[in-house]
Scaffold this motif. Structure first.
Motif, mmCIF file in Angstrom:
data_model
loop_
_atom_site.group_PDB
_atom_site.id
_atom_site.type_symbol
_atom_site.label_atom_id
_atom_site.label_comp_id
_atom_site.label_asym_id
_atom_site.label_seq_id
_atom_site.Cartn_x
_atom_site.Cartn_y
_atom_site.Cartn_z
ATOM 1 N N UNK A 1 1.381 -1.017 0.343
ATOM 2 C CA UNK A 1 0.092 0.408 0.024
ATOM 3 C C UNK A 1 0.946 0.981 -0.274
ATOM 4 N N UNK A 2 0.467 2.346 -0.801
ATOM 5 C CA UNK A 2 2.111 2.918 -0.826
ATOM 6 C C UNK A 2 1.142 4.246 -0.695
ATOM 7 N N UNK A 3 -0.546 4.178 0.038
ATOM 8 C CA UNK A 3 -1.384 5.971 0.342
ATOM 9 C C UNK A 3 -1.546 6.719 -0.801
ATOM 10 N N UNK A 4 -2.618 6.998 -0.432
ATOM 11 C CA UNK A 4 -3.351 8.094 -1.349
ATOM 12 C C UNK A 4 -3.375 9.559 -1.545
ATOM 13 N N UNK A 5 -2.989 9.879 -2.299
ATOM 14 C CA UNK A 5 -2.910 11.132 -2.168
ATOM 15 C C UNK A 5 -3.750 12.634 -1.391
ATOM 16 N N UNK A 6 -4.846 11.981 -0.557
ATOM 17 C CA UNK A 6 -4.973 12.414 0.151
ATOM 18 C C UNK A 6 -4.381 12.409 1.533
ATOM 19 N N UNK A 7 -3.977 10.960 2.321
ATOM 20 C CA UNK A 7 -2.948 10.635 2.572
ATOM 21 C C UNK A 7 -2.084 11.381 3.047
ATOM 22 N N UNK A 8 -1.740 11.730 1.359
ATOM 23 C CA UNK A 8 -0.229 12.090 1.747
ATOM 24 C C UNK A 8 0.041 13.466 1.838
ATOM 25 N N UNK A 9 -1.369 14.356 0.879
ATOM 26 C CA UNK A 9 -1.198 15.449 1.323
ATOM 27 C C UNK A 9 -1.089 15.963 2.969
ATOM 28 N N UNK A 10 -2.205 15.080 3.609
ATOM 29 C CA UNK A 10 -1.663 15.603 4.653
ATOM 30 C C UNK A 10 -0.729 14.864 5.634
ATOM 31 N N UNK A 11 -0.354 14.093 5.364
ATOM 32 C CA UNK A 11 1.191 13.557 6.383
ATOM 33 C C UNK A 11 2.173 14.864 5.410
ATOM 34 N N UNK A 12 2.363 15.542 4.744
ATOM 35 C CA UNK A 12 2.907 16.707 3.988
ATOM 36 C C UNK A 12 2.860 17.452 4.843
ATOM 37 N N UNK A 13 1.441 18.415 4.751
ATOM 38 C CA UNK A 13 0.522 19.580 5.090
ATOM 39 C C UNK A 13 1.454 19.371 7.119
ATOM 40 N N UNK A 14 1.123 18.346 7.135
ATOM 41 C CA UNK A 14 1.472 18.597 9.203
ATOM 42 C C UNK A 14 2.857 18.233 9.302
ATOM 43 N N UNK A 15 3.646 18.196 7.816
ATOM 44 C CA UNK A 15 5.268 18.035 8.409
ATOM 45 C C UNK A 15 6.223 19.586 7.976
ATOM 46 N N UNK A 16 5.097 20.111 7.522
ATOM 47 C CA UNK A 16 5.904 21.587 7.774
ATOM 48 C C UNK A 16 5.867 22.209 8.452
ATOM 49 N N UNK A 17 5.407 21.785 9.359
ATOM 50 C CA UNK A 17 6.697 21.636 10.575
ATOM 51 C C UNK A 17 7.688 20.897 11.442
ATOM 52 N N UNK A 18 8.601 21.266 11.851
ATOM 53 C CA UNK A 18 9.434 20.011 12.032
ATOM 54 C C UNK A 18 10.091 20.417 13.040
ATOM 55 N N UNK A 19 9.637 19.673 14.499
ATOM 56 C CA UNK A 19 9.687 19.801 15.629
ATOM 57 C C UNK A 19 10.704 19.528 16.051
ATOM 58 N N UNK A 20 11.740 18.608 15.800
ATOM 59 C CA UNK A 20 13.078 18.554 16.066
ATOM 60 C C UNK A 20 13.680 19.803 16.314
ATOM 61 N N UNK A 21 13.343 19.494 14.847
ATOM 62 C CA UNK A 21 14.422 21.119 14.660
ATOM 63 C C UNK A 21 13.809 22.837 14.299
ATOM 64 N N UNK A 22 12.536 22.380 14.933
ATOM 65 C CA UNK A 22 11.982 23.949 15.089
ATOM 66 C C UNK A 22 12.196 24.810 13.881
ATOM 67 N N UNK A 23 12.185 23.981 12.669
ATOM 68 C CA UNK A 23 11.462 24.822 11.681
ATOM 69 C C UNK A 23 10.205 24.448 10.664
#
Length: 174
Positions: free
Chosen positions: A1-23
């Motif tokens: 399973x590679x994931x849907x476009x919607x799931x990948x969009x949500x993942x990418x949206x949430x990952x616009x903030x890098x908690x570890x590096x505070x970016x």
């Protein structure tokens, strides 16, 4: 399973903030507009303002908190329902799918909200998780057969967590 476009969009949206590096990729309204445009949610000429940026950050962090971890039930933040109410969607029978009522940046953010429904419909919402390493909190799509993945990366976060637990056991036994 590679994931849907919607799931990948949500993942990418949430990952616009890098908690570890505070970016934060959304450091300014123009960054938000550019990201939404690059992902096909907004027109290139759409301009975000500070209010839009505030909504985007609140939506991002609300989605991060709402993404299920392991098999625990969704722990949705209280403010997320109110935030989503301000991003109206309508039903289109072309699909059928939910589409934003408004255009522009607010409509693009409503498109992010619509991705939650689309990913739930295709079964990928339950596979969107947030790394359990407290310093990381990176969103990932759990493609394991039994949906048991806990960390974004076993090599990094899994190793850190296991090493920390090992050292704690060694400290206690000494």
């Amino acid at each position: 399973m590679s994931g849907s476009d919607s799931a990948l969009l949500l993942r990418d949206f949430v990952n616009t903030y890098d908690v570890q590096c505070d970016i934060d990729e959304f450091g300014a309204p123009s960054d938000l507009g550019g990201w939404l445009s690059e992902h096909g949610l907004a027109a290139p000429g759409d301009r975000a303002d500070e209010f839009d940026l505030g909504i985007a950050v609140a939506l991002r962090e609300g989605l991060r908190a709402a993404m299920p971890a392991r098999r625990e039930p969704c722990d949705r933040p209280d403010h997320l329902d109110g935030l989503l109410a301000g991003l109206p969607l309508r039903l289109s029978l072309d699909g059928p799918v939910l589409v934003p009522v408004h255009r522009g940046i607010r409509g693009a953010l409503a498109g992010v909200a619509a991705a939650v429904v689309a990913s739930d419909a295709d079964g990928t919402w339950a596979r969107l998780k947030v790394c359990q390493e407290p310093t990381c909190r990176w969103a990932f799509l759990d493609t394991s057969k039994n949906r048991s993945r806990t960390w974004c990366s076993m090599r990094m976060c899994g190793n850190r967590t296991k090493t920390r637990a090992y050292r704690e056991r060694q400290r206690v036994s000494d």
